[in-house]
Design an enzyme around this catalytic site. Structure first.
Site, PDB file in Angstrom:
ATOM      1  N   SER A 214       0.836  -1.191   0.000  1.00  0.00           N
ATOM      2  CA  SER A 214       0.000   0.000   0.000  1.00  0.00           C
ATOM      3  C   SER A 214       0.870   1.239   0.000  1.00  0.00           C
ATOM      4  O   SER A 214       2.050   1.183   0.348  1.00  0.00           O
ATOM      5  CB  SER A 214      -0.911   0.054   1.244  1.00  0.00           C
ATOM      6  OG  SER A 214      -1.591  -1.147   1.461  1.00  0.00           O
ATOM      7  N   ASP A 282       8.541  -9.296  10.977  1.00  0.00           N
ATOM      8  CA  ASP A 282       9.266 -10.516  11.360  1.00  0.00           C
ATOM      9  C   ASP A 282       8.382 -11.291  12.325  1.00  0.00           C
ATOM     10  O   ASP A 282       8.604 -11.308  13.536  1.00  0.00           O
ATOM     11  CB  ASP A 282      10.593 -10.124  12.002  1.00  0.00           C
ATOM     12  CG  ASP A 282      11.493 -11.328  12.264  1.00  0.00           C
ATOM     13  OD1 ASP A 282      11.121 -12.447  11.854  1.00  0.00           O
ATOM     14  OD2 ASP A 282      12.557 -11.146  12.878  1.00  0.00           O
ATOM     15  N   ASP A 285       8.360 -18.135  12.341  1.00  0.00           N
ATOM     16  CA  ASP A 285       9.524 -18.934  12.715  1.00  0.00           C
ATOM     17  C   ASP A 285       9.455 -20.286  12.022  1.00  0.00           C
ATOM     18  O   ASP A 285       8.365 -20.858  11.856  1.00  0.00           O
ATOM     19  CB  ASP A 285       9.571 -19.160  14.230  1.00  0.00           C
ATOM     20  CG  ASP A 285      10.015 -17.925  14.991  1.00  0.00           C
ATOM     21  OD1 ASP A 285      11.228 -17.741  15.152  1.00  0.00           O
ATOM     22  OD2 ASP A 285       9.146 -17.136  15.405  1.00  0.00           O
ATOM     23  N   PRO A 401      18.592 -10.218   9.329  1.00  0.00           N
ATOM     24  CA  PRO A 401      18.057 -11.423   8.679  1.00  0.00           C
ATOM     25  C   PRO A 401      18.168 -12.643   9.583  1.00  0.00           C
ATOM     26  O   PRO A 401      19.198 -12.863  10.228  1.00  0.00           O
ATOM     27  CB  PRO A 401      18.940 -11.567   7.437  1.00  0.00           C
ATOM     28  CG  PRO A 401      19.419 -10.185   7.156  1.00  0.00           C
ATOM     29  CD  PRO A 401      19.608  -9.552   8.494  1.00  0.00           C
TER      30      PRO A 401
END
Length: 704
Positions: A214, A282, A285, A401
């Site tokens: 968006s 994030d 997992d 990361p």
């Protein structure tokens, strides 16, 4: 019950009451429970097929409706077990939200009975629709799998380079440029990798992250503030978004939502305006399961009904770390995410309907169970703000990361407290902006790392600075098609092409590239070739740099959202010998990619000369199952990197502009008609050129 003036009276089992006024479908009620009742009634009147489609999508029951084409999606959903998660979520909602869902459900079922439909809605179906948005906007773990494979197979310096977050377009929430310092180019290590033979087996190595995003910004204006929000998701028939107009007491709320949700995702109550963009958080997992973990798994069988065929039975494996969804190097891999955490979803966003100022609105967003989002807010006093919403797992390493998680890390998640989420209020620039791009505040808080570059955000900031601060200027900026980010690839092509090519193919390429005017307008020459040229360069260079990763995992893909930075540095190193095998030198490599790009375009578009941009960027709608679409075939202006995002089947599912100082200038635009079964081709054509409708509609005879 329908009155003689066209209004519809709706009553719920709990005594709640709503009136739907036509035209404009304005819903009036005494409280928000009654408004939810009326909204459910109106949605089921306009979009019953879409309601069913969305809830089936989450539950893994689409094949029963549309056939084998939906089987793979159903299998994936059954493995995730979203039905069980939704039921648990419903038991955790506060009583006022339960009443809200009950009233909405009454409204839906009242409309369905009036239509003679056998379908029945339940409160848990609202949770399922919310799960569809969670899934579209959240992580599926692919970036974690990518990182793990790279760390197991590549030199650490190469991994750090390929996952480098440095962004030449980095833009802060206040619209100002941010400075990023990139990691060194590991030229020696890359040369070793580039000398290895290319693996031609399997599919492409590079995979763009799933398209969901968006644009949103808010700017202080002389007599209030202006907010603009356009959400980008898959385009379909009917349109995904639904225009909402509610009146409760003295409060009037207008905006958009998704059918099945009793909340306003983006809109205004006259005092405050709000809009959302996806934050690639994030929030997932992956864990490898060893023998001891596998000894404790639970295996169940799921039967999937398929329209016109015999049912299919699939095995679903559940571990203590979540469902087993993939493998790596022969080991099963378990997936978990906030998507699967029943604590992460609620309907508290409805409280924005009563918000009076920026701070109150930001507090509400911080405390809501949402997909990970950026929230842009403005108020009638001319103040603007930015924050994030959703439940974010607390991460030990901020903004870096990640690959697979350690088996000792806690489950369920420990969430970042709402008061610790970043925010910005009233910046000196008088502007807040987010276009899915990352910023230093989000990375420092450990909320996300796989973030797109700030190309669109930078363009918005420049456009706001250089233009007007009213609703008309905001609508113009939503349609901006500046594609100057492709100048890098144009200049590269012209640097390697001979000034006077000897072959007809190279002459056509040079003429096409030189004719490009720097935009993504549908009639532009050159851009179609440049986009394919970039894709081929990226695939060749990244495949050469990640050969051992594909050798370890034949399904490995490089899905780093910030790939533009590493790609440009790889391209810049081509003259230094960073040429993928079997190309002899940099000139043969670059010109070879241009010739292949031309060949692919001519084949795909079916022409004998290089196409204009719109000939490649054509809209083909994805019809809702069982719903006969009207044929729509449009050449679209815009691309993934322009403010006006437009790709085949993907683009702005709504464009909203709110002017709090001049409410009559506010507008909303969706790509289609509000109801199923209504021809939509003309409405889509209007959307394509940017025509909208007034955000607030006052029904004839309405006295307030």
């Amino acid at each position: 019950m329908t009155a003689g003036d066209g209004t519809v009276q709706v009553r719920g089992r709990d005594g709640s009451h709503a009136v739907v006024h036509h035209p404009g479908a304005v819903i009036s009620a005494e409280d928000w429970t009654g408004a939810a009742l009326g909204l459910g009634f109106q949605m089921a009147t306009d979009r019953p097929g879409q309601l069913d489609f969305l809830r089936r999508s989450a539950r893994g029951r689409l094949a029963q409706l549309v056939g084998r084409d939906a089987l793979d999606a159903d299998v994936r959903q059954r493995r995730l077990g979203l039905e069980a998660v939704a039921r648990r979520c419903l038991t955790l909602l506060p009583p006022d939200q339960v009443r809200l869902l009950d009233a909405f459900t009454d409204g839906v079922n009242t409309a369905l009975r009036q239509r003679g439909s056998a379908m029945t809605w339940a409160p848990v179906d609202c949770v399922h629709v919310a799960q569809v948005l969670f899934q579209a906007m959240g992580s599926n773990g692919s970036e974690l799998h990518m990182t793990e494979v790279m760390r197991r197979s590549l030199p650490s310096a190469v991994v750090d380079f390929l996952l480098d977050a440095a962004d030449g377009y980095a833009t802060a929430p206040d619209g100002s440029p941010e400075v990023d310092v990139g990691v060194p180019l590991p030229l020696a290590e890359l040369r070793v990798l580039f000398r290895q033979p290319a693996d031609q087996s399997g599919g492409p190595v590079v995979a763009d992250p799933r398209p969901a995003g968006s644009n949103a910004w808010a700017v202080a204006a002389p007599d209030g503030a202006v907010l603009a929000n356009d959400m980008h998701l898959q385009l379909g028939d009917p349109a995904l978004m639904y225009v909402v107009r509610l009146r409760v007491g003295e409060t009037e709320v207008s905006g958009v939502t998704v059918p099945g949700l009793p909340v306003v995702l983006a809109g205004t109550n006259g005092r405050v305006a709000w809009g959302l963009t996806r934050l690639p958080g994030d929030t997932a997992d992956l864990r490898s399961l060893g023998p001891q973990d596998l000894a404790d798994v639970e295996v169940r069988r799921e039967t999937i009904e398929i329209r016109g065929e015999s049912p299919v039975t699939v095995e679903v494996t559940q571990s203590r770390w979540g469902p087993v969804t993939s493998t790596l190097a022969g080991e099963p891999v378990a997936f978990t995410a906030t998507l699967l955490d029943p604590r992460a979803l609620d309907f508290g966003l409805l409280r924005l309907c009563d918000a009076a100022d920026v701070e109150t609105a930001l507090d509400i967003v911080n405390d809501c169970g949402l997909p990970p989002v950026n929230a842009i807010v403005a108020d009638a006093a001319g103040r603007v703000g930015w924050t994030v919403g959703g439940r974010f797992p607390h991460r030990a390493e901020a903004g870096r990361p990640r690959g697979f998680s350690d088996a000792q890390e806690p489950v369920p998640y420990r969430f970042v407290p709402p008061h610790e989420l970043p925010r910005l209020v009233g910046p000196p620039t008088g502007m807040v902006v987010n276009c899915n791009n990352g910023n230093h505040a989000v990375r420092r808080a450990g909320l996300a790392w796989n973030l797109p570059p700030g190309i669109r955000a930078r363009r918005v900031a420049v456009g706001v600075d250089g233009g007007g601060r009213d609703a008309a200027a905001a609508r113009d900026l939503q349609l901006d098609v500046d594609a100057s980010c492709y100048e890098f690839y144009r200049d590269l092509a012209l640097r390697y092409l001979p000034p006077e090519p000897r072959t007809a193919a190279l002459r056509e390429i040079r003429e096409d590239v030189m004719a490009w005017g720097g935009t993504a307008h549908a009639r532009e020459p050159g851009l179609a070739l440049l986009t394919v040229f970039r894709e081929l360069l990226r695939e060749a260079l990244v495949a050469a740099a990640t050969g051992p990763a594909r050798a370890l995992d034949d399904r490995f893909t490089y899905c780093f959202a910030g790939a533009e930075g590493p790609l440009r540095r790889l391209v810049a190193a081509v003259p230094d010998g960073l040429v993928p095998a079997p190309w002899r030198d940099d000139r043969h490599f670059v010109v070879g990619q241009l010739l292949m790009a031309r060949m692919m375009l001519l084949r795909d578009v079916g022409t004998d000369r290089l196409p204009q941009w719109g000939q490649r960027n054509r809209l083909h709608l994805v019809p809702l199952a069982g719903y006969p679409p009207e044929a729509v075939d449009l050449e679209l202006s815009g691309c993934a990197e322009t403010v006006r995002v437009a790709q085949p089947d993907y683009g702005a599912v709504m464009r909203l502009v709110v002017d709090l100082g001049r409410p009559g200038d506010s507008s909303v635009c969706i790509p289609g008609s509000p109801r199923e079964g209504v021809p939509m081709a003309e409405a889509v054509r209007s959307w394509a050129v940017g025509y909208g409708q007034p955000l607030t509609v006052v029904p004839a005879g309405y006295s307030g």
